[in-house]
Design a protein around this motif. Structure first.
Motif, PDB file in Angstrom:
ATOM      1  N   ILE A  47      71.007  11.211 -96.097  1.00 29.72           N
ATOM      2  CA  ILE A  47      70.922  12.036 -97.308  1.00 29.72           C
ATOM      3  C   ILE A  47      72.318  12.324 -97.861  1.00 29.72           C
ATOM      4  CG2 ILE A  47      70.371  14.390 -98.072  1.00 29.72           C
ATOM      5  CD1 ILE A  47      67.733  14.112 -96.584  1.00 29.72           C
ATOM      6  N   VAL A  48      73.288  12.538 -96.982  1.00 29.72           N
ATOM      7  CA  VAL A  48      74.666  12.761 -97.431  1.00 29.72           C
ATOM      8  C   VAL A  48      75.167  11.551 -98.216  1.00 29.72           C
ATOM      9  CG1 VAL A  48      77.061  13.007 -96.674  1.00 29.72           C
ATOM     10  CG2 VAL A  48      75.276  14.411 -95.622  1.00 29.72           C
ATOM     11  N   ARG A  49      74.960  10.348 -97.642  1.00 27.08           N
ATOM     12  CA  ARG A  49      75.416   9.123 -98.322  1.00 27.08           C
ATOM     13  C   ARG A  49      74.666   8.888 -99.631  1.00 27.08           C
ATOM     14  NH1 ARG A  49      76.312   7.330 -92.875  1.00 27.08           N
ATOM     15  NH2 ARG A  49      74.132   6.756 -92.620  1.00 27.08           N
ATOM     16  N   ASN A  50      73.374   9.207 -99.637  1.00 22.81           N
ATOM     17  CA  ASN A  50      72.573   9.058-100.865  1.00 22.81           C
ATOM     18  C   ASN A  50      73.118   9.970-101.955  1.00 22.81           C
ATOM     19  OD1 ASN A  50      70.176  10.181-102.607  1.00 22.81           O
ATOM     20  ND2 ASN A  50      69.470   8.199-101.848  1.00 22.81           N
ATOM     21  N   CYS A  51      73.445  11.181-101.575  1.00 23.93           N
ATOM     22  CA  CYS A  51      73.983  12.178-102.511  1.00 23.93           C
ATOM     23  C   CYS A  51      75.345  11.724-103.049  1.00 23.93           C
ATOM     24  CB  CYS A  51      74.106  13.500-101.774  1.00 23.93           C
ATOM     25  SG  CYS A  51      74.143  14.931-102.832  1.00 23.93           S
ATOM     26  N   PHE A  52      76.155  11.198-102.150  1.00 21.91           N
ATOM     27  CA  PHE A  52      77.484  10.727-102.540  1.00 21.91           C
ATOM     28  C   PHE A  52      77.390   9.501-103.458  1.00 21.91           C
ATOM     29  CE2 PHE A  52      80.930   7.680-101.352  1.00 21.91           C
ATOM     30  CZ  PHE A  52      81.932   8.267-102.087  1.00 21.91           C
ATOM     31  N   LYS A  53      76.506   8.569-103.104  1.00 23.28           N
ATOM     32  CA  LYS A  53      76.397   7.308-103.848  1.00 23.28           C
ATOM     33  C   LYS A  53      75.850   7.513-105.259  1.00 23.28           C
ATOM     34  CE  LYS A  53      74.561   2.616-103.317  1.00 23.28           C
ATOM     35  NZ  LYS A  53      73.752   1.714-102.462  1.00 23.28           N
ATOM     36  N   THR A  54      74.807   8.329-105.385  1.00 26.51           N
ATOM     37  CA  THR A  54      74.154   8.510-106.693  1.00 26.51           C
ATOM     38  C   THR A  54      74.820   9.608-107.524  1.00 26.51           C
ATOM     39  OG1 THR A  54      72.590  10.144-105.810  1.00 26.51           O
ATOM     40  CG2 THR A  54      71.962   7.809-105.679  1.00 26.51           C
ATOM     41  N   GLY A  55      75.508  10.532-106.838  1.00 29.60           N
ATOM     42  CA  GLY A  55      76.097  11.663-107.551  1.00 29.60           C
ATOM     43  C   GLY A  55      75.058  12.668-107.992  1.00 29.60           C
ATOM     44  N   LYS A  56      73.844  12.571-107.399  1.00 26.72           N
ATOM     45  CA  LYS A  56      72.754  13.475-107.785  1.00 26.72           C
ATOM     46  C   LYS A  56      72.335  14.336-106.591  1.00 26.72           C
ATOM     47  CE  LYS A  56      70.917  10.280-111.248  1.00 26.72           C
ATOM     48  NZ  LYS A  56      69.742   9.471-111.665  1.00 26.72           N
ATOM     49  N   PRO A  57      71.837  15.546-106.861  1.00 26.57           N
ATOM     50  CA  PRO A  57      71.397  16.417-105.765  1.00 26.57           C
ATOM     51  C   PRO A  57      70.120  15.889-105.109  1.00 26.57           C
ATOM     52  CG  PRO A  57      70.868  17.411-107.878  1.00 26.57           C
ATOM     53  CD  PRO A  57      71.686  16.200-108.181  1.00 26.57           C
ATOM     54  N   ALA A  85      70.801  19.183-100.679  1.00 26.34           N
ATOM     55  CA  ALA A  85      72.197  18.737-100.673  1.00 26.34           C
ATOM     56  C   ALA A  85      72.646  18.473-102.096  1.00 26.34           C
ATOM     57  CB  ALA A  85      72.355  17.478 -99.836  1.00 26.34           C
ATOM     58  N   VAL A  86      73.888  18.852-102.385  1.00 28.28           N
ATOM     59  CA  VAL A  86      74.432  18.609-103.725  1.00 28.28           C
ATOM     60  C   VAL A  86      75.829  17.999-103.606  1.00 28.28           C
ATOM     61  CG1 VAL A  86      73.127  20.485-104.808  1.00 28.28           C
ATOM     62  CG2 VAL A  86      75.396  20.937-103.891  1.00 28.28           C
ATOM     63  N   PRO A  87      76.176  17.089-104.545  1.00 27.69           N
ATOM     64  CA  PRO A  87      77.527  16.493-104.521  1.00 27.69           C
ATOM     65  C   PRO A  87      78.569  17.465-105.063  1.00 27.69           C
ATOM     66  CG  PRO A  87      76.302  15.671-106.400  1.00 27.69           C
ATOM     67  CD  PRO A  87      75.353  16.555-105.647  1.00 27.69           C
ATOM     68  N   ILE A  88      79.787  17.372-104.519  1.00 24.85           N
ATOM     69  CA  ILE A  88      80.912  18.162-105.039  1.00 24.85           C
ATOM     70  C   ILE A  88      81.677  17.272-106.007  1.00 24.85           C
ATOM     71  CG2 ILE A  88      83.018  19.418-104.454  1.00 24.85           C
ATOM     72  CD1 ILE A  88      81.866  19.775-101.639  1.00 24.85           C
ATOM     73  N   PRO A  89      81.719  17.645-107.278  1.00 23.98           N
ATOM     74  CA  PRO A  89      82.356  16.764-108.268  1.00 23.98           C
ATOM     75  C   PRO A  89      83.878  16.778-108.153  1.00 23.98           C
ATOM     76  CG  PRO A  89      81.708  18.826-109.301  1.00 23.98           C
ATOM     77  CD  PRO A  89      81.215  18.888-107.875  1.00 23.98           C
ATOM     78  N   GLY A  90      84.485  15.649-108.480  1.00 23.92           N
ATOM     79  CA  GLY A  90      85.934  15.544-108.581  1.00 23.92           C
ATOM     80  C   GLY A  90      86.295  14.993-109.942  1.00 23.92           C
ATOM     81  N   ARG A  91      87.597  14.856-110.205  1.00 25.79           N
ATOM     82  CA  ARG A  91      88.010  14.342-111.512  1.00 25.79           C
ATOM     83  C   ARG A  91      87.548  12.906-111.734  1.00 25.79           C
ATOM     84  NH1 ARG A  91      94.107  14.899-112.834  1.00 25.79           N
ATOM     85  NH2 ARG A  91      94.293  14.144-110.689  1.00 25.79           N
ATOM     86  N   LYS A  92      87.606  12.099-110.662  1.00 27.02           N
ATOM     87  CA  LYS A  92      87.294  10.677-110.813  1.00 27.02           C
ATOM     88  C   LYS A  92      86.000  10.274-110.099  1.00 27.02           C
ATOM     89  CE  LYS A  92      92.138   9.291-111.317  1.00 27.02           C
ATOM     90  NZ  LYS A  92      93.246   8.456-110.758  1.00 27.02           N
ATOM     91  N   ARG A  93      85.670  10.972-109.018  1.00 26.92           N
ATOM     92  CA  ARG A  93      84.475  10.603-108.263  1.00 26.92           C
ATOM     93  C   ARG A  93      84.012  11.784-107.424  1.00 26.92           C
ATOM     94  NH1 ARG A  93      85.465   9.724-102.860  1.00 26.92           N
ATOM     95  NH2 ARG A  93      87.629   9.463-102.207  1.00 26.92           N
ATOM     96  N   VAL A  94      82.834  11.633-106.833  1.00 27.18           N
ATOM     97  CA  VAL A  94      82.323  12.659-105.921  1.00 27.18           C
ATOM     98  C   VAL A  94      83.270  12.757-104.727  1.00 27.18           C
ATOM     99  CG1 VAL A  94      80.444  13.266-104.352  1.00 27.18           C
ATOM    100  CG2 VAL A  94      79.929  12.309-106.615  1.00 27.18           C
ATOM    101  N   GLN A  95      83.673  13.968-104.388  1.00 30.26           N
ATOM    102  CA  GLN A  95      84.635  14.124-103.300  1.00 30.26           C
ATOM    103  C   GLN A  95      84.013  14.688-102.026  1.00 30.26           C
ATOM    104  OE1 GLN A  95      87.686  17.058-104.249  1.00 30.26           O
ATOM    105  NE2 GLN A  95      86.381  17.949-105.813  1.00 30.26           N
TER     106      GLN A  95
END
Length: 459
Positions: A47-57, A85-95
């Protein structure tokens, strides 16, 4: 994380950051009791990788039956029921990812929990970006300082050779991080100096720097020194004693000659590094220590691993970053700079070194490395009565080109010979001899008594 768990009623929570290489690393893992998780890796990385890859909660009320995660073995293995789980946004990508879960039906996450976490992750994203900017500024500041240091020096590290520059160039990045460091190099190359530079310039500088020389203690004594002991743990334990790990809490722990740590203690050391917990000798209570570990060795740890004399898992744990210090014989262009540095250190910068003396300094092999060079400069300062250091002011082994360690002998014989030579050179001035040898006058007196030395019988 404690706030997120309390607000949503989650059983567990984790903050997972994503490295530049795309690796997921659990940086914080907590439970509802506001304690660190004993096994922080036991979450659903699917689920962590899914959240990171898609950028969606992600919100699932029953992860075990959710067709999106039917291939996740971790959900079944760790008996996880509901996850948000929710992604933490960054300037260029999910961090990174904020992850919460529950393993019982008492807490099933809802859309309201997800909405809270979405607001929460925006704040977290801003905070992380600020931290990154501050780290970049620290790194750039350290990099510029290293370029502007006079005499090619970085916090006492002196040299302009390619070998030493490679060490100086990596230090700002090492200082800006908090990972374990392994420093390799022969005796006298300055391993503790590098460790102190990393500590004093880093984020733990206001906390303790605790060094321990592992070879100085027998196995049973080393364990009690590192971890402490409880009253009554053994004969002579008349009161509780805090160990060095507790003393270093929040700061840096420097294990010099880590190859000398016996295998049973290596196992306990690994547990401290992996989980930050340990027990005092004779105690049942677990204690915590948050330390940055810097280790040093003059031996080949990879060879010791192959021989089964050093744990492989511990070796890879302590050498996240490895710094190799070159011996002085491989950086002879640094010798004039080092001599000048030591003259300044001893407040004798007005002294000059003759060409003949400098040639001897440069041509000598320096088996004792920088430490031996410093002692030789201190020796020359004592012996020189004028304004120029000449060959006759140098230790005899440098003038002859033969060091006192050239013939196989015991450590005690080498020590005895060095003490005799120094005493003879200073006319048995014990204070000057102690300064040259780098020991206290009391220690020198004890050594003279131990070896039965006197001015009459030492010739």
């Amino acid at each position: 994380m404690d706030i997120a768990i309390e607000r949503t009623g989650a059983e567990r929570g984790a903050l997972v950051l994503i490295s530049d290489e795309g690796e997921a690393e659990v940086r914080v893992a907590r439970n509802m009791k506001k304690e660190d998780l004993e096994n922080p890796e036991e979450i659903s990385f699917t689920i962590v990788r899914n959240c990171f890859k898609t950028g969606k909660p992600v919100l699932t009320t029953n992860a075990k039956t959710d067709p999106r995660f039917s291939n996740s073995s971790s959900i079944m293995l760790y008996n996880i029921l509901s996850i948000v789980a929710v992604p933490i946004p960054g300037r260029k990508r999910v961090q990174g990812v904020v992850y919460l879960d529950s393993r019982t039906a008492k807490k099933i996450f809802s859309q309201e929990d997800l909405n809270f976490l979405l607001a929460f992750h925006q704040i977290a994203g801003i905070a992380f970006e600020k931290v990154k900017k501050e780290k970049n500024l620290i790194y750039e500041n350290l990099r510029l300082k290293s370029q502007l240091k006079e005499d090619y020096s970085f916090e006492g590290i002196v040299g302009k050779s390619r070998a030493i520059k490679s060490v100086i160039n990596i230090l700002p990045r090492v200082i800006a991080s908090d990972v374990p460091v392994l420093i390799e190099g022969e005796s006298g190359t300055g391993k503790e100096l590098i460790a102190r530079v990393i500590h004093n310039s880093g984020q733990r500088s206001k906390r303790p720097f605790v060094p321990v020389y592992c070879g100085a203690f027998p196995a049973n004594l080393l364990e009690s020194e590192l971890f402490g002991y409880k009253k009554g743990a053994f004969t002579g334990a008349v009161s509780d004693k805090m160990g060095l790990f507790e003393e270093a809490d929040g700061g840096t722990f420097f294990l010099d000659e880590i190859a000398e740590v016996p295998l049973p203690i290596q196992t306990k050391l690994l547990r401290v590094l992996e989980h930050g917990v340990f027990r005092r000798l004779g105690d049942t209570k677990e204690r915590k220590a948050n330390v940055r570990l810097i280790s040093a060795t003059n031996r080949n740890l990879e060879e010791l691993v192959r021989k089964g004399e050093f744990r492989e898992d511990l070796y890879y744990r302590i050498k996240v970053i490895k710094i190799v210090l070159p011996p002085l014989r491989e950086r002879k262009e640094d010798i004039p700079l080092l001599i000048e540095h030591f003259l300044k250190k001893y407040r004798k910068s007005e002294l000059k070194v003759s060409k003949e003396a400098m040639d001897l300094f440069v041509s000598y092999n320096w088996p004792g490395n920088v430490r031996e060079l410093e002692n030789a400069v201190a020796h020359a300062i004592v012996m020189c009565t004028g304004k120029v250091i000449k060959p006759e002011h140098l230790p005899p082994e440098i003038v002859s080109g033969v060091d006192i360690f050239s013939e196989p002998t015991s450590l005690k014989e080498m020590e005895k010979k060095l003490i005799i030579q120094t005493l003879q050179k200073t006319g048995w001035n014990k204070k000057k001899s102690a300064e040259i040898l780098g020991i206290s006058t009391r220690t020198l007196h004890n050594k003279i008594k131990e070896y039965g030395l006197s001015e009459k019988n030492s010739h």
